[in-house]
Write an enzyme that holds these catalytic residues in place. Structure first.
Site, PDB file in Angstrom:
ATOM      1  N   MET A  32       0.837  -1.200   0.000  1.00  0.00           N
ATOM      2  CA  MET A  32       0.000   0.000   0.000  1.00  0.00           C
ATOM      3  C   MET A  32       0.876   1.256   0.000  1.00  0.00           C
ATOM      4  O   MET A  32       0.390   2.354   0.303  1.00  0.00           O
ATOM      5  CB  MET A  32      -0.933   0.001   1.212  1.00  0.00           C
ATOM      6  CG  MET A  32      -1.902  -1.182   1.172  1.00  0.00           C
ATOM      7  SD  MET A  32      -3.398  -0.922   2.129  1.00  0.00           S
ATOM      8  CE  MET A  32      -2.733  -0.698   3.750  1.00  0.00           C
ATOM      9  N   HIS A  39       9.180  -3.404   3.418  1.00  0.00           N
ATOM     10  CA  HIS A  39       8.690  -3.618   2.050  1.00  0.00           C
ATOM     11  C   HIS A  39       9.855  -3.943   1.110  1.00  0.00           C
ATOM     12  O   HIS A  39       9.765  -4.837   0.266  1.00  0.00           O
ATOM     13  CB  HIS A  39       8.014  -2.350   1.510  1.00  0.00           C
ATOM     14  CG  HIS A  39       6.787  -1.922   2.242  1.00  0.00           C
ATOM     15  ND1 HIS A  39       6.724  -0.742   2.952  1.00  0.00           N
ATOM     16  CD2 HIS A  39       5.562  -2.490   2.360  1.00  0.00           C
ATOM     17  CE1 HIS A  39       5.505  -0.596   3.472  1.00  0.00           C
ATOM     18  NE2 HIS A  39       4.786  -1.647   3.131  1.00  0.00           N
TER      19      HIS A  39
END
Ligand code: AMP
Length: 285
Positions: A32, A39
């Site tokens: 997101m 990430h």
């Protein structure tokens, strides 16, 4: 070479087609955005498995509850693209809401029994929203591999079950949790913490780590979980759950346990933090 940014499913498929025709494998890392080292570790892991790595950035409205932080969720597209390029992603898919949910969209994927409690209880419809968007991303990209973090442990199990149940031909790879030096799991939502809350926040990990260590020494599950909850409340957390579960089925465990996952969710102010650790405790935090 700079990372390619595409915004539509048509452009995504046009870019992936030649790679696939020339025999290259594709790895997908759904996110997101507001990317951090957690990430990026997923992207790097994907580059070890696949010839080409696609990262999607989409703040998925249907996985947020009406009183949750969809509108305030941190967004930093320019920063994200620069980080992804450095981490080795080949392509970034950044659809807008109309591309993912065009007028008349009405099909949902229901996530099932793994979502009845833990975060599923506190966030009704959350996992159906996740299951729906992940199914769409897997069909849009048709990757050979997709990487998801153990940070969202219940989500990882939901997605493994989803691809098995729906026969989606992709291998789901779970990635270890990346933490700050003080133990706090990296999360885009850590940006919401005030300086005072940020000081307390690492106690979440320290507490569940201690629970896991107690379990490994033979302490009963209910007793260990209660002690964990008590410690967090004393430090100022509003505890949603401290739970000791089977690592595959998420079924509750009681008494002494061999293999388990300690999972916790707790609020500091308005910020909901989640974390989990394996039992036996692994040195890979
Ligand atoms: P999000 O952008 O929060 O939806 O997260 C995208 C992916 O990154 C999910 O698979 C998360 O589990 C994973 N992720 C988020 N934080 C971390 C972390 N600290 N370590 C490893 N993976 C993470």
């Amino acid at each position: 070479m700079s990372v390619i940014d595409v915004r539509t499913v048509g452009d995504l498929r046009n870019r992936l087609g030649p790679w696939r025709e020339s025999g290259e494998t594709i790895g997908l890392v759904p996110t997101m955005g507001a990317l951090h080292e957690g990430h990026l570790s997923l992207v790097m892991l994907a580059t070890n498995h696949a010839d080409r790595v696609v990262t999607s950035i989409f703040v998925n409205p249907i996985q947020f509850g009406p009183r949750e932080d969809f509108h305030h969720y941190p967004r930093d597209q320019a920063g994200d693209l620069a980080k992804l390029e450095k981490a080795g992603a080949d392509l970034v898919f950044t659809p807008d809401t109309a591309e993912m949910y065009p007028e008349g969209f009405s099909t949902k994927v229901t996530a099932g029994d793994l979502t009845e409690d833990l975060c599923g209880a506190a966030r009704p419809n959350h996992f159906d929203g996740v299951a729906t968007v992940v199914t769409k991303l897997l069909l849009q990209c048709a990757p050979d591999f997709a990487v998801f973090g153990e940070k969202d442990y219940q989500q990882l199990l939901v997605i493994k079950r989803l691809v098995r149940d729906l026969n989606i031909p992709v291998e789901i790879i779970g990635a270890p949790i990346v933490r700050e030096k003080d133990g706090l799991a990296l999360s885009s939502r850590n940006a919401y913490l005030s300086p005072a809350e940020r000081k307390i926040a690492p106690l979440l990990y320290q507490t569940i780590f201690a629970v896991a260590a107690d379990l490994a020494k033979g302490r009963g599950a209910n007793d260990a979980a209660e002690a964990g909850r008590f410690k967090l409340e004393a430090a100022g957390f509003r505890v949603d759950y401290v739970a000791i579960r089977d690592p595959e089925t998420l079924k509750p465990l009681s008494g002494p346990v061999q293999q388990a996952r300690v999972l916790a969710a707790a609020y500091l102010g308005r910020t909901r933090l989640i974390d989990n650790v394996a039992v036996p405790v692994s040195t890979n935090r």
